[in-house]
Scaffold this active site. Structure first.
Site, short mmCIF file in Angstrom:
data_model
loop_
_atom_site.label_atom_id
_atom_site.label_comp_id
_atom_site.label_asym_id
_atom_site.label_seq_id
_atom_site.Cartn_x
_atom_site.Cartn_y
_atom_site.Cartn_z
N ALA A 1 -30.47 21.29 -3.38
CA ALA A 1 -30.85 21.05 -1.99
C ALA A 1 -32.08 21.87 -1.55
O ALA A 1 -33.00 21.30 -0.94
CB ALA A 1 -29.66 21.32 -1.08
N GLU B 1 -16.82 23.68 -10.54
CA GLU B 1 -16.12 23.68 -9.25
C GLU B 1 -14.97 22.66 -9.26
O GLU B 1 -13.90 22.92 -8.72
CB GLU B 1 -17.12 23.41 -8.13
CG GLU B 1 -18.03 24.63 -7.93
CD GLU B 1 -19.19 24.44 -6.96
OE1 GLU B 1 -19.55 23.28 -6.67
OE2 GLU B 1 -19.72 25.46 -6.49
N PHE C 1 -31.20 15.53 1.65
CA PHE C 1 -31.77 16.78 2.17
C PHE C 1 -33.28 16.68 2.37
O PHE C 1 -33.80 17.13 3.39
CB PHE C 1 -31.45 17.93 1.21
CG PHE C 1 -30.00 18.33 1.22
CD1 PHE C 1 -29.47 19.00 2.31
CD2 PHE C 1 -29.17 18.05 0.14
CE1 PHE C 1 -28.13 19.38 2.33
CE2 PHE C 1 -27.84 18.43 0.15
CZ PHE C 1 -27.32 19.09 1.24
N GLY C 2 -33.98 16.11 1.38
CA GLY C 2 -35.45 16.06 1.46
C GLY C 2 -35.93 15.11 2.55
O GLY C 2 -36.78 15.48 3.37
N VAL D 1 -33.25 -0.69 -0.72
CA VAL D 1 -34.60 -1.12 -1.11
C VAL D 1 -34.52 -1.68 -2.52
O VAL D 1 -34.03 -1.03 -3.44
CB VAL D 1 -35.60 0.06 -1.05
CG1 VAL D 1 -36.97 -0.39 -1.53
CG2 VAL D 1 -35.67 0.60 0.37
#
Lengths: 429, 429
Positions: free
Chosen positions: A318, A171, A15-16, A80
């Site tokens: 998020a 959930e 998200f970021g 990475v």
């Protein structure tokens, strides 16, 4: 002219990272996102993939497609391995990549708190391959229960345990309870459903500890109504793949232990150890700049912006990652133009969790509600934040379908899950 | 009373096996389907999964769900290793299973005609995991092309070769051509699209050899209009994973060779070798009874019903399998009631293949048409024959979406494909 363009490398297409790169569109910088997957994952719905409610493909979105037409954007699939902060260079699986500015947006990974036996035997659910492994395992265990040779084996195959009472744990436990109620009866008439048990185990005194007391109590009530056995203030001692040992001598025979009890930052090697704080997060200042560096930033779950107001950093959700990405885009441009940067301010949009059909809990500042309306609100918010119109449409179709049919359609064992072993890590991807 | 019930074991949950078991609903027999997957695969659309057009989950359907409420039905996920025809017993990966009547409905698998080097290096596409491997490989090769170190490497990564000009080969080559035309330009602006080449290689003089001359010529014309290079009367000599050597000294550097050049019956060990005929098919009489046995039957792709009218058996297509399954249900019940059986008669519904958007070919007896209307007919027929309303709906949504957006939405590398090696066969599942 070309040479003066700065290169901003973003590690992670969550998200970021995505928000940051989008906000740098049509600016005088080059943007490169690196991710080990070629897609963005909508993590809040992973548990629906794991429990056969949604296709994996509808909560994933090709990163290249998000940036279609963004001329200053490039993307590479790679992992990475190390940051060389002296040379402003990343060592990756596809060779070295130089940066002018580096943004670490690698998110978080399951935290087993150093308990390697649990890590080896319990199922994490932080990525799409992991969710698919879990889906396969749940279904494989139901199939195996039909041919179990001993009552102990059968019990272990039919006891499902979720460890961790945060939103994901709540959930997931709820979704398995619905699977039992609406699907197993039809799919497995040979099984005695009374033997199928679902447990939710949480170490602290309440579920959904970040939410209001109403939400905590109501979510527990919802789960219990749905047949989930909830243990709070109960810590996991050990799990050998067969028996889960809990505090105070309690134990559960179970082949399926789902781990959602904690996360840690997915840090990259090469940063100054002083910059790493509790939970493997990277210590950043109010502009998301990593402590001790001038051109390295961290955003989202992996960043710990520790201030007087936020002694533990921001929540790993998020909206926090998106807001940090947005703010950092402005600050990076400000830095390049020698203008003053602005401190990040988190706008808390509230939080929500769904337990099951018509049962969700929502906190929006002082407004708190639970039940049917909360459930529709939860669906609406998740549908709207999914990336891509096709995904929204397919998820919507699946949800409408499930609502009327009481079905979870994608209970497929596409790739059978094989227990990890040290030779073969193909399930770890 | 209970003891007099006969047990019919069906190996394989494809079109034939499913139809047979359905038609035995509410009869005085017990039905058990065995399959190594827990789902039925809609094979005609596998190529769309491989090329990012559809989710895997929407062309698969849980077998248990098909038989919801059918009281005389059971299902087990297992692989049958051997038939013990003396004892009327199957040796399987979950133990021995006895039968009164056995129906082999195992379908077909890729035929590499004994060329193990090709088998090792080329990509088959007969199952969902194989189609997903191919999807990953195509996308991985595009990513790898961006960082290729030599022009030879780059060329190999951008040359896509489909071997076999039957419906699957034609459809796959067409789908890759559409991927190039509508998607790669947006997703890979760094790539020189002129370097992306798609080849279709066929040994016989024409594509779609089972169809009319009009269909053959039109499909070739469609492919060439879409930029596919078609080689007919061209045989594959060898493929080492890098270079495909064709007849008359032609060769193509390619990392992606998709094998749709032939199938063979997926036979099970234990039958009398005399019962196995060309293409690994099982010789059956006009009631699908296997030669030399009284209680073993074979239907669908794996069966060769050789008569004067059908010297090569029936075509390996879904309608033939379904019709045989249906007829065999009646014949099995007739046998149990000591009534006369009926010879199978194949009703040829015609054949069709799609090359791309607005471009398909259809033969229905003497009626032949090509182009837009054929394409809509193709979509309608495939949508209607997909199992399950949810699947129909999701595929329909995807197709409508693709039609208007020119997009193929699911280009995700969920599980990266790893070249086979002798130690690790996890991709082979």
């Amino acid at each position: 002219m070309e040479n003066s363009r700065k290169k901003i490398v973003i590690v992670g297409g969550g998200f970021g990272g995505i928000e940051l790169a989008k906000k740098l569109k049509n600016t005088n910088v080059d943007v490169l996102i690196l991710d080990k997957h070629n897609y963005h994952t909508f993590q809040p719905l992973l548990y629906q993939v794991a429990t056969g409610g949604l296709e994996a493909d509808s909560i994933a979105f090709p990163i290249r497609k998000i940036f279609k037409g963004q001329k200053n954007f490039k993307f590479r699939v790679t992992e990475v391995q190390k940051i060389d902060t002296e040379k402003n260079r990343l060592n990756t699986t596809i060779g070295n990549i130089d940066y002018d500015y580096l943004v670490i947006a690698t998110g978080s990974t399951s935290n087993f708190f150093g308990q390697s036996e649990i890590e080896y035997n319990a199922m994490p659910m932080k990525s799409i391959p992991e969710a698919l492994n879990l889906r396969s395992m749940i279904l494989q265990n139901l199939e195996a229960a039909l041919i179990a040779e001993t009552p102990e084996q059968e019990a272990a195959l039919l006891n499902f345990v979720v460890v961790g009472g945060g939103p994901t744990g709540v959930e997931t436990a709820g979704a398995i309870a619905e699977l039992k109620k609406h699907v197993l009866r039809n799919d497995y008439p040979e099984l005695d459903l009374k033997k199928v048990n679902i447990y939710l185990v949480e170490g602290s005194p309440a579920l959904l500890s970040a939410m209001s007391v109403q939400a905590q109590e109501k979510s527990r009530q919802f789960l219990e109504e749905m047949g989930v056995t909830v243990y709070t203030e109960t810590r996991v001692q050990s799990y050998d793949g067969k028996t889960l040992v809990l505090g105070e001598g309690k134990q559960i025979h179970s082949s399926t232990v789902i781990w959602s009890a904690g996360v840690k930052g997915a840090i990259i090697e090469g940063l100054n150890p002083d910059a790493i704080v509790r939970g493997n997060r990277i210590k950043v200042d109010v502009t998301n700049k990593v402590e001790g560096y001038e051109n390295i930033f961290a955003i989202g779950d992996v960043a710990a912006m520790i201030t007087d107001q936020t002694p533990n950093g921001h929540p790993g959700v998020a909206p926090a990652a998106i807001q940090q990405g947005k703010q950092l885009a402005q600050n990076l441009l400000a830095i390049l133009e020698n203008k003053p940067t602005k401190a990040f301010e988190y706008f808390d949009k509230g939080s929500m969790a769904t337990v099951g059909r018509n049962r969700a809990v929502v906190d929006i500042k002082k407004v708190r509600f639970q039940g049917v309306f909360a459930w529709f609100a939860w669906m609406f918010v998740h549908l709207m934040t999914l990336v891509g119109f096709r995904n929204k449409l397919v998820v919507f179709v699946n949800w409408v379908w499930s609502y009327f049919s009481y079905d979870r359609g994608t209970r497929l064992i596409i790739r059978p899950y094989k227990k990890k072993n040290l030779e073969n890590t193909s399930n770890d991807i």
